[in-house]
Write a protein that holds these residues in place. Structure first.
Motif, PDB file in Angstrom:
ATOM      1  N   ASP A  93      14.852   9.446   0.329  1.00  0.00           N
ATOM      2  CA  ASP A  93      14.138   9.158   1.571  1.00  0.00           C
ATOM      3  C   ASP A  93      13.954  10.338   2.504  1.00  0.00           C
ATOM      4  O   ASP A  93      13.317  10.183   3.557  1.00  0.00           O
ATOM      5  N   ARG A 108       8.680   5.509  -4.237  1.00  0.00           N
ATOM      6  CA  ARG A 108       9.572   5.068  -3.147  1.00  0.00           C
ATOM      7  C   ARG A 108      10.327   6.214  -2.487  1.00  0.00           C
ATOM      8  O   ARG A 108      11.490   6.072  -2.121  1.00  0.00           O
ATOM      9  N   GLN A 152      10.119   7.813   0.819  1.00  0.00           N
ATOM     10  CA  GLN A 152       9.408   7.355   2.005  1.00  0.00           C
ATOM     11  C   GLN A 152       8.863   8.468   2.894  1.00  0.00           C
ATOM     12  O   GLN A 152       7.888   8.247   3.620  1.00  0.00           O
ATOM     13  N   GLU A 202       3.629   5.786  -6.896  1.00  0.00           N
ATOM     14  CA  GLU A 202       3.537   4.515  -6.188  1.00  0.00           C
ATOM     15  C   GLU A 202       4.588   4.376  -5.090  1.00  0.00           C
ATOM     16  O   GLU A 202       5.688   4.910  -5.175  1.00  0.00           O
ATOM     17  N   GLU A 203       4.196   3.681  -4.042  1.00  0.00           N
ATOM     18  CA  GLU A 203       5.073   3.295  -2.937  1.00  0.00           C
ATOM     19  C   GLU A 203       5.747   4.486  -2.264  1.00  0.00           C
ATOM     20  O   GLU A 203       6.907   4.409  -1.860  1.00  0.00           O
ATOM     21  N   ASN A 204       5.015   5.582  -2.132  1.00  0.00           N
ATOM     22  CA  ASN A 204       5.462   6.712  -1.317  1.00  0.00           C
ATOM     23  C   ASN A 204       4.705   6.602   0.011  1.00  0.00           C
ATOM     24  O   ASN A 204       3.578   7.095   0.135  1.00  0.00           O
ATOM     25  N   GLN A 205       5.296   5.935   0.984  1.00  0.00           N
ATOM     26  CA  GLN A 205       4.554   5.501   2.162  1.00  0.00           C
ATOM     27  C   GLN A 205       4.103   6.639   3.068  1.00  0.00           C
ATOM     28  O   GLN A 205       3.162   6.467   3.843  1.00  0.00           O
ATOM     29  N   LEU A 264      -0.249   1.843  -3.817  1.00  0.00           N
ATOM     30  CA  LEU A 264       0.620   1.468  -2.697  1.00  0.00           C
ATOM     31  C   LEU A 264       1.225   2.672  -1.990  1.00  0.00           C
ATOM     32  O   LEU A 264       2.378   2.643  -1.542  1.00  0.00           O
ATOM     33  N   ASN A 265       0.427   3.733  -1.868  1.00  0.00           N
ATOM     34  CA  ASN A 265       0.812   4.900  -1.077  1.00  0.00           C
ATOM     35  C   ASN A 265       0.030   4.804   0.237  1.00  0.00           C
ATOM     36  O   ASN A 265      -1.121   5.237   0.315  1.00  0.00           O
ATOM     37  N   GLY A 266       0.665   4.220   1.243  1.00  0.00           N
ATOM     38  CA  GLY A 266      -0.060   3.769   2.413  1.00  0.00           C
ATOM     39  C   GLY A 266      -0.747   4.830   3.234  1.00  0.00           C
ATOM     40  O   GLY A 266      -1.763   4.556   3.874  1.00  0.00           O
ATOM     41  N   ASN A 307      -4.203   1.936  -1.811  1.00  0.00           N
ATOM     42  CA  ASN A 307      -3.845   3.125  -1.050  1.00  0.00           C
ATOM     43  C   ASN A 307      -4.689   3.056   0.224  1.00  0.00           C
ATOM     44  O   ASN A 307      -5.838   3.496   0.254  1.00  0.00           O
ATOM     45  N   ASP A 308      -4.129   2.491   1.278  1.00  0.00           N
ATOM     46  CA  ASP A 308      -4.912   2.002   2.408  1.00  0.00           C
ATOM     47  C   ASP A 308      -5.639   3.077   3.190  1.00  0.00           C
ATOM     48  O   ASP A 308      -6.652   2.793   3.837  1.00  0.00           O
TER      49      ASP A 308
END
Length: 302
Positions: free
Chosen positions: A106, A127, A129, A149-152, A172-174, A195-196
């Motif tokens: 993190d 993940r 973050q 994936e999922e690395n915000q 899902l990498n916001g 990926n928003d």
């Protein structure tokens, strides 16, 4: 101690703060640094080669990881769940013959591995973050699967040395703003989902997709360059903000070409497409121009 024929295992030591193996250069089996809750500093700066796996996992206070001489891991390399780790210290790493996984760290902000040329099985970065940048500019021998994936906090993703790959998933990498895959010419599949914040996807030289090109639910994605794409098994675009799609080089689409719920799409051009299994253009409320003049028969057009 310069070499160990067997394994090096440092695990479940509740009071260990520092582990220094400064002269260790080669390990004939595996290295496992696992579940040392107070470990803060791991120094194996002379290590150049590990025959099998290298695991640094679940050391919640580990802040410093110095493996600056490591060039080759013969098995898997897994660095995960080290909450305070700020960098990997893998400046000279060239090859991982197995799976390379970086997950749940993190405090890492930069993952620039500019000397990695080969990953044998898979690459998974997930993940982390606070991770902002991923760059593997020399990666030329790609693993079977690349998963990001999922690395915000991730902002930038680049694989500038990669010309071919099997399966790439970016999901899902916001905060991801740009993804540069511009050196890719051939791929089995690309899956890009939710990926928003991403605004552009660079596929400037992609000519062949053996499986699926699937771009879904990237709410800010306005630009994609796939004008060099000549053949694909299936193409699927769903809920992106793209206003124009230009597939001017696409000749063959074996299975399906599907564009759905693209509310901002105004123009879709596939002027050279000659063969396709099925075309679907559905719920694209702003589209004013759709051109596919060389297709003789459309199995489905909605």
């Amino acid at each position: 101690l310069c070499s160990v024929e067997g394994s090096v295992l440092i695990q479940k030591n509740p009071t260990m703060i520092v582990a220094l193996l400064s002269e260790l250069r080669q390990v004939g089996n595996e290295i496992r640094i696992y579940d040392n809750p107070k470990l803060e500093n791991l120094g194996i700066e002379s290590l150049s080669y590990v025959e099998q796996d290298l695991t640094v996992l679940d050391n919640v206070n580990l802040a410093t990881l110095n493996m600056k001489s490591l060039g080759l891991v013969g098995g898997d390399l897994w660095i995960g769940a080290n909450d305070q780790l700020t960098g990997l210290g893998l400046d000279q790493l060239q090859a991982v013959n197995g799976t390379f996984r970086v997950s749940g760290n993190d405090s890492i902000s930069d993952l620039s591995l500019e000397n990695v040329e080969e990953i044998g099985v898979s690459l998974s970065i997930s993940r982390n973050q606070t991770l902002k940048t991923i760059s593997l500019s020399k990666l030329s021998i790609a693993p079977a699967n690349i998963t990001i994936e999922e690395n915000q906090g991730l902002l930038h993703l680049s694989f500038n040395g990669l010309s071919s790959a099997q399966n790439i998933a970016i999901s899902l990498n916001g905060a991801l703003d740009t993804a540069d895959l511009s050196t890719l010419t051939e791929v089995d599949s690309i899956f890009m989902n939710q990926n928003d914040a991403i605004t552009s996807l660079k596929l400037d030289n992609l000519s062949t997709v053996l499986g699926s090109l699937s771009i879904q639910r990237n709410d800010a994605l306005k630009s994609i360059n796939a004008s060099q794409l000549k053949s694909a098994d299936s193409i699927y675009f769903y809920q992106n903000a793209i206003t124009e799609l230009d597939f001017s080089s696409l000749v063959s689409n074996t299975n399906s070409f599907s564009i759905r719920y693209m509310k901002d799409l105004e123009s879709l051009s596939i002027p050279n497409l000659e063969s396709v299994g099925e075309i679907t253009v559905y719920a694209c409320t702003k589209i004013g121009q759709f051109s596919a003049p060389k297709v003789d028969f459309l199995n489905q057009l909605r």
